[in-house]
Design a protein around this motif. Sequence first.
Motif, PDB file in Angstrom:
ATOM      1  N   ARG A   8      11.843 -15.606 -14.425  1.00  0.00           N
ATOM      2  CA  ARG A   8      12.281 -15.174 -15.467  1.00  0.00           C
ATOM      3  C   ARG A   8      12.885 -13.663 -15.360  1.00  0.00           C
ATOM      4  O   ARG A   8      12.382 -12.729 -14.332  1.00  0.00           O
ATOM      5  CB  ARG A   8      10.689 -14.437 -16.386  1.00  0.00           C
ATOM      6  N   LEU A   9      13.574 -12.699 -15.987  1.00  0.00           N
ATOM      7  CA  LEU A   9      14.322 -12.149 -16.477  1.00  0.00           C
ATOM      8  C   LEU A   9      13.330 -11.338 -17.666  1.00  0.00           C
ATOM      9  O   LEU A   9      13.112 -11.653 -18.679  1.00  0.00           O
ATOM     10  CB  LEU A   9      15.645 -12.115 -16.535  1.00  0.00           C
ATOM     11  N   ASP A  10      13.528  -9.899 -17.862  1.00  0.00           N
ATOM     12  CA  ASP A  10      13.128  -8.997 -18.730  1.00  0.00           C
ATOM     13  C   ASP A  10      13.860  -9.343 -20.143  1.00  0.00           C
ATOM     14  O   ASP A  10      15.141  -9.360 -19.823  1.00  0.00           O
ATOM     15  CB  ASP A  10      13.112  -6.941 -18.542  1.00  0.00           C
ATOM     16  N   SER A  64      16.901  -7.120 -18.669  1.00  0.00           N
ATOM     17  CA  SER A  64      18.084  -7.468 -17.632  1.00  0.00           C
ATOM     18  C   SER A  64      18.943  -8.578 -17.824  1.00  0.00           C
ATOM     19  O   SER A  64      18.787  -9.357 -19.080  1.00  0.00           O
ATOM     20  CB  SER A  64      16.747  -8.163 -16.568  1.00  0.00           C
ATOM     21  N   HIS A  67       7.531  -6.992 -13.354  1.00  0.00           N
ATOM     22  CA  HIS A  67       8.432  -6.823 -13.474  1.00  0.00           C
ATOM     23  C   HIS A  67       8.499  -5.391 -12.078  1.00  0.00           C
ATOM     24  O   HIS A  67       8.246  -4.549 -11.485  1.00  0.00           O
ATOM     25  CB  HIS A  67       8.041  -5.068 -14.453  1.00  0.00           C
ATOM     26  N   GLN A  68       8.626  -6.465 -11.401  1.00  0.00           N
ATOM     27  CA  GLN A  68       8.980  -6.270  -9.514  1.00  0.00           C
ATOM     28  C   GLN A  68       9.453  -5.588  -9.409  1.00  0.00           C
ATOM     29  O   GLN A  68       8.989  -3.906  -8.665  1.00  0.00           O
ATOM     30  CB  GLN A  68       9.202  -7.622  -8.537  1.00  0.00           C
ATOM     31  N   VAL A  69      10.994  -4.956  -9.741  1.00  0.00           N
ATOM     32  CA  VAL A  69      11.681  -4.087  -9.456  1.00  0.00           C
ATOM     33  C   VAL A  69      11.341  -3.081 -10.598  1.00  0.00           C
ATOM     34  O   VAL A  69      11.521  -1.836  -9.524  1.00  0.00           O
ATOM     35  CB  VAL A  69      13.145  -4.986  -9.314  1.00  0.00           C
ATOM     36  N   LYS A  70      11.170  -2.742 -11.709  1.00  0.00           N
ATOM     37  CA  LYS A  70      10.828  -1.883 -12.002  1.00  0.00           C
ATOM     38  C   LYS A  70       9.882  -1.011 -11.723  1.00  0.00           C
ATOM     39  O   LYS A  70       9.767   0.448 -11.893  1.00  0.00           O
ATOM     40  CB  LYS A  70      10.474  -1.892 -13.214  1.00  0.00           C
ATOM     41  N   LEU A 107      19.586  -3.209 -14.891  1.00  0.00           N
ATOM     42  CA  LEU A 107      19.251  -4.546 -13.691  1.00  0.00           C
ATOM     43  C   LEU A 107      20.061  -6.229 -14.701  1.00  0.00           C
ATOM     44  O   LEU A 107      19.878  -6.623 -14.865  1.00  0.00           O
ATOM     45  CB  LEU A 107      17.511  -4.645 -14.097  1.00  0.00           C
ATOM     46  N   TYR A 162      19.124  -8.157  -6.441  1.00  0.00           N
ATOM     47  CA  TYR A 162      20.268  -7.766  -7.670  1.00  0.00           C
ATOM     48  C   TYR A 162      20.679  -6.237  -8.033  1.00  0.00           C
ATOM     49  O   TYR A 162      20.279  -5.727  -6.450  1.00  0.00           O
ATOM     50  CB  TYR A 162      18.406  -7.310  -8.345  1.00  0.00           C
TER      51      TYR A 162
HETATM   52  N1  URA Z   1      12.003  -6.934 -11.805  1.00  0.00           N
HETATM   53  C1  URA Z   1      11.999  -6.085 -13.450  1.00  0.00           C
HETATM   54  O1  URA Z   1      11.099  -5.894 -12.821  1.00  0.00           O
HETATM   55  N2  URA Z   1      12.514  -6.817 -14.351  1.00  0.00           N
HETATM   56  C2  URA Z   1      13.505  -8.025 -14.030  1.00  0.00           C
HETATM   57  O2  URA Z   1      13.436  -8.459 -15.493  1.00  0.00           O
HETATM   58  C3  URA Z   1      13.388  -8.754 -12.913  1.00  0.00           C
HETATM   59  C4  URA Z   1      12.771  -8.367 -11.932  1.00  0.00           C
END
Ligand code: URA
Length: 236
Positions: free
Chosen positions: A104-106, A109, A188-191, A204, A136
């Motif tokens: 998924r994407l948020d 995003s 929410h890995q990147v955040k 993102l 990303y």
């Molecule tokens: N990590 C995030 O925090 N948001 C995303 O949509 C994808 C990866």
Amino acid sequence: MTFKTTRLDRFIHQSSDFSIADTRLLIAQKRIIVDGLPAESVQQRVTALTQVVLDGNTLRNTKAVYLMLNKPQGVVSATKDPEHATVLDLIEHPAKGALHIAGRLDLNSTGLLLLTNDGAWSRRISLPETKCRKTYEVTVAKPMHEAYVLAFQAGIYFAYEDLTTQPAHLEMLSPFTARLSLVEGRYHQVKRMFGHFQNEVLALHRVSVGSLTLGGLELGESRLLTRRELEEAGLD
Ligand code: URA
């Protein structure tokens, strides 16, 4: 209830081994019967309720389907949502009711989102063990510095799951923008990784998943993956 309509040539392509170009000939040869009558035109529209028979066999869209979408902001990565438009609302495919999202994407995003009806394939994309790399483009609120690169490479501890993220590669493009590649896809890995530095992610955009890239696909557009892309992705 109304059903989405699909052009006959597209339907045949998606539910058989014939290409869209082949369908004209099939029709001329009277090998395609639509609801009991020989098909007349490649442009004829069919729905989920239309019976399309090719050489005596009823065609069904039960083939494995692999699609990519360039997800815009404000569209939910879900198949149903009471409030927002979902990514399925952007897709036209006769088998779309059977599709699920592979990673998924948020809501806010954007970028490369994969949809399929092949559960084993989507698991291979998502499992950290397969090391399928997702890249990303990130824009953040505060300037980044070298410590980010080292911390992301070493892994960030996520207390909720009690785990340390796999090594991630951060390439700073400017103080506020970077390219980040990960081999896992936690919530929410990147955040959360940038959250470690109290730095908010403002934008993102996922540019690739493994070898799959958006190419010229515009925001909101989707397309089937090609056989070559599937082979090169090495996820079969
Ligand atoms: N990590 C995030 O925090 N948001 C995303 O949509 C994808 C990866």
